[in-house]
Scaffold this motif. Structure first.
Motif, PDB file in Angstrom:
ATOM      1  N   ARG A  19       9.164 -24.090  40.371  1.00  9.48           N
ATOM      2  CA  ARG A  19       8.725 -24.386  39.004  1.00  9.48           C
ATOM      3  C   ARG A  19       7.318 -24.944  39.070  1.00  9.48           C
ATOM      4  O   ARG A  19       7.064 -25.901  39.792  1.00  9.48           O
ATOM      5  CB  ARG A  19       9.629 -25.434  38.359  1.00  9.48           C
ATOM      6  N   ARG A  20       6.420 -24.329  38.301  1.00  7.95           N
ATOM      7  CA  ARG A  20       5.046 -24.816  38.226  1.00  7.95           C
ATOM      8  C   ARG A  20       4.801 -25.310  36.816  1.00  7.95           C
ATOM      9  O   ARG A  20       5.640 -25.125  35.938  1.00  7.95           O
ATOM     10  CB  ARG A  20       4.079 -23.705  38.612  1.00  7.95           C
ATOM     11  N   ASP A  21       3.663 -25.916  36.563  1.00  4.23           N
ATOM     12  CA  ASP A  21       3.386 -26.501  35.259  1.00  4.23           C
ATOM     13  C   ASP A  21       3.551 -25.504  34.124  1.00  4.23           C
ATOM     14  O   ASP A  21       4.120 -25.822  33.086  1.00  4.23           O
ATOM     15  CB  ASP A  21       1.967 -27.081  35.222  1.00  4.23           C
ATOM     16  N   THR A  22       3.061 -24.302  34.296  1.00  5.55           N
ATOM     17  CA  THR A  22       3.071 -23.348  33.187  1.00  5.55           C
ATOM     18  C   THR A  22       3.876 -22.088  33.456  1.00  5.55           C
ATOM     19  O   THR A  22       3.972 -21.219  32.583  1.00  5.55           O
ATOM     20  CB  THR A  22       1.628 -22.921  32.842  1.00  5.55           C
ATOM     21  N   ASN A  23       4.439 -21.963  34.652  1.00  6.98           N
ATOM     22  CA  ASN A  23       5.171 -20.736  34.962  1.00  6.98           C
ATOM     23  C   ASN A  23       6.079 -20.947  36.168  1.00  6.98           C
ATOM     24  O   ASN A  23       6.140 -22.039  36.719  1.00  6.98           O
ATOM     25  CB  ASN A  23       4.196 -19.582  35.220  1.00  6.98           C
ATOM     26  N   LEU A  24       6.755 -19.884  36.531  1.00  8.15           N
ATOM     27  CA  LEU A  24       7.608 -19.905  37.716  1.00  8.15           C
ATOM     28  C   LEU A  24       6.984 -19.013  38.777  1.00  8.15           C
ATOM     29  O   LEU A  24       6.360 -17.998  38.471  1.00  8.15           O
ATOM     30  CB  LEU A  24       9.003 -19.371  37.389  1.00  8.15           C
ATOM     31  N   LEU A  25       7.192 -19.395  40.013  1.00  6.96           N
ATOM     32  CA  LEU A  25       6.753 -18.589  41.144  1.00  6.96           C
ATOM     33  C   LEU A  25       7.996 -18.095  41.862  1.00  6.96           C
ATOM     34  O   LEU A  25       8.815 -18.897  42.303  1.00  6.96           O
ATOM     35  CB  LEU A  25       5.897 -19.420  42.107  1.00  6.96           C
ATOM     36  N   ALA A  26       8.149 -16.778  41.926  1.00  6.83           N
ATOM     37  CA  ALA A  26       9.259 -16.205  42.690  1.00  6.83           C
ATOM     38  C   ALA A  26       8.790 -15.998  44.120  1.00  6.83           C
ATOM     39  O   ALA A  26       7.787 -15.323  44.358  1.00  6.83           O
ATOM     40  CB  ALA A  26       9.692 -14.877  42.073  1.00  6.83           C
ATOM     41  N   VAL A  27       9.488 -16.620  45.057  1.00  4.83           N
ATOM     42  CA  VAL A  27       9.142 -16.474  46.470  1.00  4.83           C
ATOM     43  C   VAL A  27       9.905 -15.279  47.016  1.00  4.83           C
ATOM     44  O   VAL A  27      11.134 -15.204  46.895  1.00  4.83           O
ATOM     45  CB  VAL A  27       9.486 -17.756  47.256  1.00  4.83           C
ATOM     46  N   LEU A  28       9.154 -14.337  47.589  1.00  4.49           N
ATOM     47  CA  LEU A  28       9.755 -13.102  48.081  1.00  4.49           C
ATOM     48  C   LEU A  28      10.111 -13.218  49.563  1.00  4.49           C
ATOM     49  O   LEU A  28       9.393 -13.838  50.344  1.00  4.49           O
ATOM     50  CB  LEU A  28       8.791 -11.934  47.871  1.00  4.49           C
ATOM     51  N   ASP A  29      11.197 -12.581  49.926  1.00  8.97           N
ATOM     52  CA  ASP A  29      11.618 -12.447  51.318  1.00  8.97           C
ATOM     53  C   ASP A  29      10.990 -11.150  51.827  1.00  8.97           C
ATOM     54  O   ASP A  29      11.417 -10.050  51.429  1.00  8.97           O
ATOM     55  CB  ASP A  29      13.148 -12.388  51.377  1.00  8.97           C
ATOM     56  N   VAL A  30       9.976 -11.263  52.659  1.00  6.66           N
ATOM     57  CA  VAL A  30       9.216 -10.084  53.076  1.00  6.66           C
ATOM     58  C   VAL A  30      10.123  -9.058  53.755  1.00  6.66           C
ATOM     59  O   VAL A  30      10.027  -7.862  53.498  1.00  6.66           O
ATOM     60  CB  VAL A  30       8.038 -10.485  53.994  1.00  6.66           C
ATOM     61  N   GLY A  31      11.031  -9.508  54.605  1.00  5.39           N
ATOM     62  CA  GLY A  31      11.929  -8.577  55.283  1.00  5.39           C
ATOM     63  C   GLY A  31      12.787  -7.797  54.309  1.00  5.39           C
ATOM     64  O   GLY A  31      12.923  -6.576  54.419  1.00  5.39           O
ATOM     65  N   ALA A  32      13.347  -8.485  53.337  1.00  3.34           N
ATOM     66  CA  ALA A  32      14.176  -7.813  52.332  1.00  3.34           C
ATOM     67  C   ALA A  32      13.327  -6.890  51.465  1.00  3.34           C
ATOM     68  O   ALA A  32      13.750  -5.798  51.105  1.00  3.34           O
ATOM     69  CB  ALA A  32      14.893  -8.842  51.464  1.00  3.34           C
ATOM     70  N   LEU A  33      12.128  -7.330  51.158  1.00  4.68           N
ATOM     71  CA  LEU A  33      11.234  -6.524  50.328  1.00  4.68           C
ATOM     72  C   LEU A  33      10.901  -5.195  50.995  1.00  4.68           C
ATOM     73  O   LEU A  33      10.771  -4.170  50.338  1.00  4.68           O
ATOM     74  CB  LEU A  33       9.950  -7.316  50.072  1.00  4.68           C
TER      75      LEU A  33
END
Length: 149
Positions: free
Chosen positions: A126-140
């Motif tokens: 959770r950031r001040d104005t938005n959300l950051l989705a952290v990606l799993d590079v291997g799954a990606l």
């Protein structure tokens, strides 16, 4: 179990959504590159690029994440990641900062998130104005992940 420590993520946007990958997986960030089309490749594979003599598979994240809109391949930035000894380029709209967060700020992937996104995400910040989705590079990089969900 609570995780502690600082984690760093390279942040970038695709279709207005902030995403991130662990900084340790990123080799470099490049401006738009010329790519060679790969016949019969999956739709997510935008092409190959030549990075100082090394062939790098470019993955269109907009297509990979089933996001709306047309791919912006001509001006897409390249986040070059290393996975299992190979280089891959993640094509993104914009690149942000390296974000250092306390591991406790990394929340689990919500169960309400689309199943395809859950399969390639490792957490949410959770950031001040938005959300950051952290990606799993291997799954990606497993191209069958979204197709089977």
């Amino acid at each position: 179990m609570t995780q502690t420590g600082i984690r760093e993520f390279v942040t970038f946007r695709v279709d207005g959504q902030w995403l991130g990958v662990p900084v340790a997986t990123v080799q470099e960030v490049l401006l738009a590159q010329r790519m060679a089309v790969v016949p019969l490749a999956p739709a997510e594979v935008a092409g190959f690029l030549n990075l100082r003599g090394q062939i790098v598979t470019a993955l269109d994240l907009r297509t990979r994440l089933d996001m709306p809109g047309e791919p912006r391949l001509a001006d897409a930035m390249n986040v070059v990641v290393r996975h299992d000894g190979e280089l891959f380029s993640l094509l993104v709209d914009d690149v942000g900062d390296v974000l250092a967060i306390d591991a406790e700020q990394l929340e689990p992937v919500p169960l309400t998130l689309d199943a395809g996104w859950r399969a390639v995400s490792s957490g949410i910040v959770r950031r001040d104005t938005n959300l950051l989705a952290v990606l799993d590079v291997g799954a990606l990089l497993r191209l069958d992940t979204l197709a089977t969900t």
